[in-house]
Design a protein around this motif. Structure first.
Motif, PDB file in Angstrom:
ATOM      1  N   ILE A  21      47.303  45.334  34.417  1.00 17.45           N
ATOM      2  CA  ILE A  21      48.468  44.580  34.872  1.00 17.45           C
ATOM      3  C   ILE A  21      48.581  43.322  34.019  1.00 17.45           C
ATOM      4  CG2 ILE A  21      49.498  43.333  36.818  1.00 17.45           C
ATOM      5  CD1 ILE A  21      48.095  45.344  38.671  1.00 17.45           C
ATOM      6  N   HIS A  22      49.757  43.129  33.431  1.00 16.68           N
ATOM      7  CA  HIS A  22      50.009  41.967  32.566  1.00 16.68           C
ATOM      8  C   HIS A  22      48.952  41.827  31.474  1.00 16.68           C
ATOM      9  CE1 HIS A  22      53.074  40.910  35.432  1.00 16.68           C
ATOM     10  NE2 HIS A  22      52.188  40.757  36.391  1.00 16.68           N
TER      11      HIS A  22
ATOM     12  N   PHE B 149      39.972  45.014  38.081  1.00 11.45           N
ATOM     13  CA  PHE B 149      38.996  45.850  38.775  1.00 11.45           C
ATOM     14  C   PHE B 149      38.991  45.442  40.238  1.00 11.45           C
ATOM     15  CE2 PHE B 149      37.453  45.433  34.390  1.00 11.45           C
ATOM     16  CZ  PHE B 149      37.422  46.760  34.022  1.00 11.45           C
ATOM     17  N   THR B 150      39.151  46.433  41.113  1.00 10.04           N
ATOM     18  CA  THR B 150      39.186  46.170  42.553  1.00 10.04           C
ATOM     19  C   THR B 150      37.968  46.811  43.194  1.00 10.04           C
ATOM     20  OG1 THR B 150      41.605  46.188  42.493  1.00 10.04           O
ATOM     21  CG2 THR B 150      40.555  46.399  44.656  1.00 10.04           C
ATOM     22  N   PHE B 151      37.133  45.985  43.832  1.00 15.54           N
ATOM     23  CA  PHE B 151      35.974  46.509  44.551  1.00 15.54           C
ATOM     24  C   PHE B 151      36.498  47.425  45.660  1.00 15.54           C
ATOM     25  CE2 PHE B 151      34.435  42.045  43.560  1.00 15.54           C
ATOM     26  CZ  PHE B 151      33.722  42.414  42.433  1.00 15.54           C
ATOM     27  N   SER B 152      36.162  48.720  45.575  1.00 13.53           N
ATOM     28  CA  SER B 152      36.742  49.694  46.494  1.00 13.53           C
ATOM     29  C   SER B 152      35.725  50.417  47.361  1.00 13.53           C
ATOM     30  CB  SER B 152      37.535  50.744  45.705  1.00 13.53           C
ATOM     31  OG  SER B 152      38.565  50.114  44.975  1.00 13.53           O
ATOM     32  N   ALA B 153      34.472  50.475  46.930  1.00 17.49           N
ATOM     33  CA  ALA B 153      33.441  51.148  47.734  1.00 17.49           C
ATOM     34  C   ALA B 153      32.070  50.624  47.338  1.00 17.49           C
ATOM     35  CB  ALA B 153      33.491  52.655  47.536  1.00 17.49           C
ATOM     36  N   LEU B 154      31.199  50.544  48.317  1.00 13.63           N
ATOM     37  CA  LEU B 154      29.821  50.104  48.109  1.00 13.63           C
ATOM     38  C   LEU B 154      28.893  51.233  48.533  1.00 13.63           C
ATOM     39  CD1 LEU B 154      27.611  47.914  47.625  1.00 13.63           C
ATOM     40  CD2 LEU B 154      27.932  47.265  50.017  1.00 13.63           C
ATOM     41  N   ILE B 155      28.031  51.640  47.622  1.00 17.53           N
ATOM     42  CA  ILE B 155      26.983  52.602  47.948  1.00 17.53           C
ATOM     43  C   ILE B 155      25.686  51.811  47.884  1.00 17.53           C
ATOM     44  CG2 ILE B 155      25.817  54.740  47.280  1.00 17.53           C
ATOM     45  CD1 ILE B 155      28.491  55.584  45.974  1.00 17.53           C
TER      46      ILE B 155
ATOM     47  N   HIS C  50      44.147  55.376  44.727  1.00 17.96           N
ATOM     48  CA  HIS C  50      44.606  54.241  45.532  1.00 17.96           C
ATOM     49  C   HIS C  50      45.741  53.499  44.849  1.00 17.96           C
ATOM     50  CE1 HIS C  50      40.669  53.644  48.040  1.00 17.96           C
ATOM     51  NE2 HIS C  50      41.311  54.730  48.357  1.00 17.96           N
ATOM     52  N   ILE C  51      46.644  53.011  45.662  1.00 20.21           N
ATOM     53  CA  ILE C  51      47.729  52.141  45.210  1.00 20.21           C
ATOM     54  C   ILE C  51      47.556  50.838  45.990  1.00 20.21           C
ATOM     55  CG2 ILE C  51      50.219  51.799  45.157  1.00 20.21           C
ATOM     56  CD1 ILE C  51      50.445  54.897  45.121  1.00 20.21           C
ATOM     57  N   TYR C  52      47.540  49.734  45.263  1.00 13.65           N
ATOM     58  CA  TYR C  52      47.271  48.444  45.899  1.00 13.65           C
ATOM     59  C   TYR C  52      48.478  47.516  45.856  1.00 13.65           C
ATOM     60  CZ  TYR C  52      42.303  49.570  45.920  1.00 13.65           C
ATOM     61  OH  TYR C  52      41.094  50.159  46.147  1.00 13.65           O
ATOM     62  N   THR C  53      48.593  46.727  46.902  1.00 11.62           N
ATOM     63  CA  THR C  53      49.451  45.558  46.913  1.00 11.62           C
ATOM     64  C   THR C  53      48.494  44.402  46.689  1.00 11.62           C
ATOM     65  OG1 THR C  53      50.992  46.527  48.497  1.00 11.62           O
ATOM     66  CG2 THR C  53      50.982  44.115  48.303  1.00 11.62           C
TER      67      THR C  53
ATOM     68  N   ASP D 266      41.262  32.565  30.784  1.00 12.57           N
ATOM     69  CA  ASP D 266      41.154  32.990  29.387  1.00 12.57           C
ATOM     70  C   ASP D 266      40.411  34.317  29.204  1.00 12.57           C
ATOM     71  OD1 ASP D 266      38.736  31.947  30.123  1.00 12.57           O
ATOM     72  OD2 ASP D 266      38.389  30.841  28.273  1.00 12.57           O
ATOM     73  N   SER D 267      40.235  35.062  30.277  1.00 14.20           N
ATOM     74  CA  SER D 267      39.588  36.377  30.195  1.00 14.20           C
ATOM     75  C   SER D 267      40.642  37.466  30.373  1.00 14.20           C
ATOM     76  CB  SER D 267      38.526  36.521  31.282  1.00 14.20           C
ATOM     77  OG  SER D 267      37.997  37.831  31.286  1.00 14.20           O
ATOM     78  N   HIS D 268      40.410  38.602  29.788  1.00 14.64           N
ATOM     79  CA  HIS D 268      41.341  39.711  29.987  1.00 14.64           C
ATOM     80  C   HIS D 268      40.878  40.643  31.108  1.00 14.64           C
ATOM     81  CE1 HIS D 268      38.410  41.523  27.255  1.00 14.64           C
ATOM     82  NE2 HIS D 268      38.814  42.689  27.696  1.00 14.64           N
ATOM     83  N   ARG D 269      39.872  40.180  31.890  1.00 11.83           N
ATOM     84  CA  ARG D 269      39.381  40.956  33.025  1.00 11.83           C
ATOM     85  C   ARG D 269      39.390  40.083  34.282  1.00 11.83           C
ATOM     86  NH1 ARG D 269      35.263  42.941  29.098  1.00 11.83           N
ATOM     87  NH2 ARG D 269      36.010  45.021  28.598  1.00 11.83           N
ATOM     88  N   GLU D 270      39.654  40.725  35.409  1.00 10.15           N
ATOM     89  CA  GLU D 270      39.631  40.014  36.682  1.00 10.15           C
ATOM     90  C   GLU D 270      39.149  40.958  37.778  1.00 10.15           C
ATOM     91  OE1 GLU D 270      43.698  38.637  36.517  1.00 10.15           O
ATOM     92  OE2 GLU D 270      44.406  40.392  37.631  1.00 10.15           O
TER      93      GLU D 270
END
Length: 142
Positions: A100-101, A106-112, A134-137, A13-17
């Protein structure tokens, strides 16, 4: 370059993932002790793990502030930055964003692990530009 991302936290029921990029995920697991049972955590590990969990929950429930989660841009390239332990360790989690949909993904992509300045460095700006492209599958494990 196409990368693989896997589901981390999806709430119906959230619009974020949240998703994670496979290539950089081992660093996140180690830094936030995500593979260590809560009862076996040291104090530092517990603080990091709880801050990470709490930040994700606040974004999912839309109760975050700009001090915790905000858009970072370099020219036309934008990503989202989760800012943990400001004023101390100043850890940053850079997230690729896509829609998407009708959901913000949000995709974790880098850690500082420790950002030394408040301003974005030239290296940070290059990282933002790279992540934004970046393009993700996306692979959702059921």
């Amino acid at each position: 370059m196409e990368l693989t991302a896997r589901a981390y936290r999806i709430v119906a029921d959230s619009h974020r993932e949240f998703w994670y990029e496979e290539n950089c995920w081992p660093g996140f697991v180690a830094f936030f002790s995500l593979d260590v049972p809560d009862e076996a955590l040291t104090k530092t590990q517990r603080i990091r793990k709880e801050a990470f969990r709490r930040a994700i929950e606040r974004v999912i429930t839309n109760t975050y502030t700009r001090d915790l989660f905000e858009k970072e841009c370099h020219g036309t390239h934008c990503i989202w930055s989760m800012k943990l332990f400001k004023g101390g360790q100043n850890t940053r989690v850079f997230c690729h964003h896509s829609k998407i949909h009708n959901k913000d993904r949000f995709t974790f992509s880098a850690l500082i692990e420790k950002k030394k300045t408040q301003k974005l460095t030239p290296q940070d700006l290059q990282l933002i530009e790279r992540i934004a492209k970046h393009i993700y599958t996306y692979i959702e494990i059921v």
